[in-house]
Design an enzyme around this catalytic site. Structure first.
Site, PDB file in Angstrom:
ATOM      1  N   GLU A   1      21.314  -4.896  -6.476  1.00 54.82           N
ATOM      2  CA  GLU A   1      21.643  -3.910  -7.346  1.00 54.82           C
ATOM      3  C   GLU A   1      22.979  -5.050  -8.101  1.00 54.82           C
ATOM      4  O   GLU A   1      23.656  -5.073  -6.935  1.00 54.82           O
ATOM      5  CB  GLU A   1      22.081  -2.071  -7.090  1.00 54.82           C
TER       6      GLU A   1
ATOM      7  N   HIS B   1      20.596   7.485 -11.155  1.00 54.51           N
ATOM      8  CA  HIS B   1      21.457   7.446 -10.838  1.00 54.51           C
ATOM      9  C   HIS B   1      22.977   8.133 -11.607  1.00 54.51           C
ATOM     10  O   HIS B   1      23.627   8.758 -11.229  1.00 54.51           O
ATOM     11  CB  HIS B   1      21.502   8.275  -9.003  1.00 54.51           C
ATOM     12  N   ASP B   2      23.422   6.583 -11.628  1.00 56.64           N
ATOM     13  CA  ASP B   2      24.601   6.107 -12.939  1.00 56.64           C
ATOM     14  C   ASP B   2      24.513   5.953 -14.361  1.00 56.64           C
ATOM     15  O   ASP B   2      24.966   5.623 -14.874  1.00 56.64           O
ATOM     16  CB  ASP B   2      24.351   5.011 -12.377  1.00 56.64           C
TER      17      ASP B   2
ATOM     18  N   ASP C   1      23.294  -1.798  -2.419  1.00 54.42           N
ATOM     19  CA  ASP C   1      23.812  -1.691  -3.745  1.00 54.42           C
ATOM     20  C   ASP C   1      25.278  -2.687  -3.864  1.00 54.42           C
ATOM     21  O   ASP C   1      25.786  -3.606  -2.675  1.00 54.42           O
ATOM     22  CB  ASP C   1      25.074  -0.050  -3.315  1.00 54.42           C
TER      23      ASP C   1
ATOM     24  N   ASP D   1      18.264   3.013   0.714  1.00 55.20           N
ATOM     25  CA  ASP D   1      19.773   1.962   0.261  1.00 55.20           C
ATOM     26  C   ASP D   1      20.657   1.835   1.173  1.00 55.20           C
ATOM     27  O   ASP D   1      20.692   2.446   1.775  1.00 55.20           O
ATOM     28  CB  ASP D   1      20.449   3.769  -1.083  1.00 55.20           C
TER      29      ASP D   1
HETATM   30  C1  NOJ Z   1      26.287   1.494  -7.555  1.00 53.02           C
HETATM   31  C2  NOJ Z   1      25.794   2.834  -7.261  1.00 53.02           C
HETATM   32  O1  NOJ Z   1      24.596   3.410  -7.577  1.00 53.02           O
HETATM   33  C3  NOJ Z   1      27.248   3.989  -7.297  1.00 53.02           C
HETATM   34  O2  NOJ Z   1      26.239   5.329  -7.608  1.00 53.02           O
HETATM   35  C4  NOJ Z   1      28.212   4.055  -7.006  1.00 53.02           C
HETATM   36  O3  NOJ Z   1      28.959   5.018  -7.181  1.00 53.02           O
HETATM   37  C5  NOJ Z   1      28.518   2.842  -6.715  1.00 53.02           C
HETATM   38  N1  NOJ Z   1      27.761   1.766  -6.647  1.00 53.02           N
HETATM   39  C6  NOJ Z   1      29.416   1.826  -5.721  1.00 53.02           C
HETATM   40  O4  NOJ Z   1      29.305   2.402  -4.119  1.00 53.02           O
END
Ligand code: NOJ
Length: 561
Positions: free
Chosen positions: A259, A335-336, A202, A101
């Site tokens: 992302e 994970h989100d 990210d 990441d």
């Molecule tokens: C996206 C990540 O997947 C998430 O978990 C994170 O809180 C935010 N970006 C900030 O880095």
């Protein structure tokens, strides 16, 4: 797309590991690198080609590792750099690649750059971050943080505000600064030299902020406005990524996935263009926003089912528009996100397994690189047994403070419902390995409460059952490896207006695939023309009733054209 043009990462399947929740090896209740190494045989058994590791770097954990205070050090909770080197070697020995990441839209406020930057207005790192004077005694603009409240934090010492699109402890880096970009590239090259296989980047779509940092459109009755439409795909983002490509990414045969919150087709075609000038592929978010609350002030917080017609329309758009010019990532969980079987499937005892397999089938025959989030391959569900005192996630905690306590948009119970439906901790409960103590995740006290269904849903049970969700995923991965048509075929949606069944074709020169997915708990019948000699490749029922579809039935046929 021709078979000879396929790149390794276009045929690969990625397994996402959230290290904190995967496997603890030292009894401190937190998953770690040694724990992951112990479980590599499990990932091999599943058949995944690549592991994406969520951040394992030194971090004060204001946002579980997404606030990095040293990009070249391992968080001691996860182990040491030696443990990382061992894990990488052990993964490579099994032919599994490791993607790291990369979190460089922001750092931690404990990073040495920020400590220097905040020390005085004329420090030479001041410009590594985004500082602005107050406007009429207030924040420089109306942007909200993605985790609620203002995106600006006032710094008493210098009398200026700094920007943090996420929590206060995550100040945004200033990509306009040449030296900052250079330092980021040096750090990335250091990891590439170590032999890692790629980066998941990210919120990389956010690194170029709009000139002048203008106000965002403010929904009525709100104090702050979500700035995504302004901060995503900013004026220099493609230029920066092309530079990164030249200075880092071309130095090895890497897999890169951006992302890209707020991405649309036009920008995705640039980020993930097959000309190879930026990244290999992107995570788009539109299909994850279809069940958002109609009130923009509530954003994702809702508990309504998704409309299948909208889902088809959206996924089909991405399949069609990226074909031949750029590349998709395919995902349901991460994970989100909450657990997909609880969101788009049916997590009742009767339908959990069959609907989890249906969702897997629906996604894994599409064009793109599929991602499986740990536990998805077991059909892990949302964690309804967690209450307000159990949640750890800053998005949930801040969300409740602003939505319930401050803005009073909904009451506490409604918010809890929403969190059980959409909260990120649903994905982050520890991996369920066994029916024993703490599901085999740790001998100590788990950092986050386990989902209380681990006695029935766990790896041991899944591996002992030939008919489990695990083996369905294993078969889907095998099919992707064996059958190039899944990578190359042209996508065609059948019956866009059918709000019960999602059926599509993947068409090649000589053969085609027909993938049928009953999205409901009803018995249905359809009349697709399936040739008599069609081969059934996979199904989530033991027998085949042709076009009579049982609840959540999913299957794929292959036949000659
Ligand atoms: C996206 C990540 O997947 C998430 O978990 C994170 O809180 C935010 N970006 C900030 O880095």
């Amino acid at each position: 797309m021709t078979t000879s043009a396929i790149k390794w990462w276009q045929k690969a399947v990625v397994y996402q590991i959230y290290p904190r929740s995967f496997q603890d090896s030292n009894g401190d209740g937190i998953g770690d690198l040694k724990g992951i190494q112990e479980r590599l045989s499990y990932v091999s058994k599943l058949g995944a080609d690549v592991i994406w590791l969520n951040p394992i770097y030194q971090s004060p954990n204001k946002d579980n590792g997404y606030d990095i205070s040293d990009y070249q050090a391992i968080n001691p909770e996860f182990g040491t750099m030696q443990d990382f080197d061992d894990l990488l070697a052990a993964a490579h020995a099994r032919d599994i690649k490791i993607v790291m990441d990369l979190v460089v839209n922001h750092s931690s406020d404990q990073h040495k750059w920020f400590i220097e930057s905040r020390s005085s207005k004329d420090n030479d790192k001041r410009d590594f971050y985004i500082w602005r004077n107050p406007v009429d005694g207030h924040e420089p603009n109306n942007w909200s943080s993605f985790f609620s409240g203002s995106a600006w934090k006032f710094d008493e010492k210098s009398g200026q505000y700094y920007l943090h699109l996420f929590v206060e402890g995550q100040p945004d880096l200033n990509w306009k600064n040449d030296e900052l970009r250079d330092q980021v590239y040096q750090m990335m090259n250091w990891w590439v030299d170590k032999g890692i296989d790629g980066f998941r980047m990210d919120v990389i779509s956010m690194i170029s902020k709009p000139d002048g940092l203008p106000d965002a459109p403010l929904p009525a009755g709100n104090t702050y406005a979500n700035p995504v439409s302004l901060t995503a795909n900013g004026p220099h983002v493609h230029e920066y990524l092309r530079e990164m490509r030249q200075k880092v990414l071309n130095n090895a045969d890497l897999m890169t996935v951006g992302e890209t919150s707020g991405v649309d087709i036009e920008h995705a075609q640039k980020y993930a263009g097959i000309d190879g000038s930026e990244l290999n592929m992107v995570f788009q978010f539109e299909h994850m926003g279809l069940d958002d609350n109609p009130n923009p002030a509530l954003g994702k917080w809702d508990n309504q089912p998704v409309s299948l017609v909208k889902l088809k329309d959206n996924l089909s758009k991405w399949q069609t528009e990226l074909e031949g010019n750029s590349w998709n990532s395919l995902y349901w969980d991460n994970h989100d996100q909450p657990r997909i079987v609880s969101r788009f499937g049916n997590d009742s005892a009767e339908y959990r397994e069959v609907s989890a397999k249906m969702l897997a089938t629906l996604l894994h025959f599409m064009q793109g690189t599929p991602y499986i989030f740990q536990g998805e391959e077991l059909g892990m569900t949302n964690a309804y047994n967690l209450g307000w005192d159990d949640f750890d996630d800053i998005e949930i905690i801040n969300g409740r403070k602003f939505i319930v306590d401050k803005e009073k948009l909904v009451d506490n119970d409604t918010m809890l419902d929403y969190v059980h439906y959409k909260g990120r901790d649903n994905a982050r409960t520890p991996m369920q390995w066994t029916a024993g103590k703490n599901a085999g995740f740790t001998d100590g006290t788990p950092w986050l409460k386990l989902n209380d269904n681990f006695e029935t849903i766990n790896v041991t049970a899944a591996l002992a059952d030939d008919n489990s969700v695990f083996y369905h995923y294993q078969k889907l991965i095998q099919l992707r490896h064996d059958l190039d048509l899944i990578t190359t075929g042209h996508y065609e949606l059948i019956d866009p207006a059918d709000d019960q069944v999602y059926t599509y074709k993947r068409i090649g020169d000589d053969q085609e695939l027909l993938i049928i997915n009953n999205f409901t708990d009803q018995d249905l019948e359809r009349d697709y023309p399936v040739p008599a000699d069609a081969q059934l490749l996979i199904s989530n029922y033991q027998d085949d009733l042709g076009l009579k579809l049982r609840p959540y039935e999913a299957k794929a046929y292959l036949y000659n054209r």
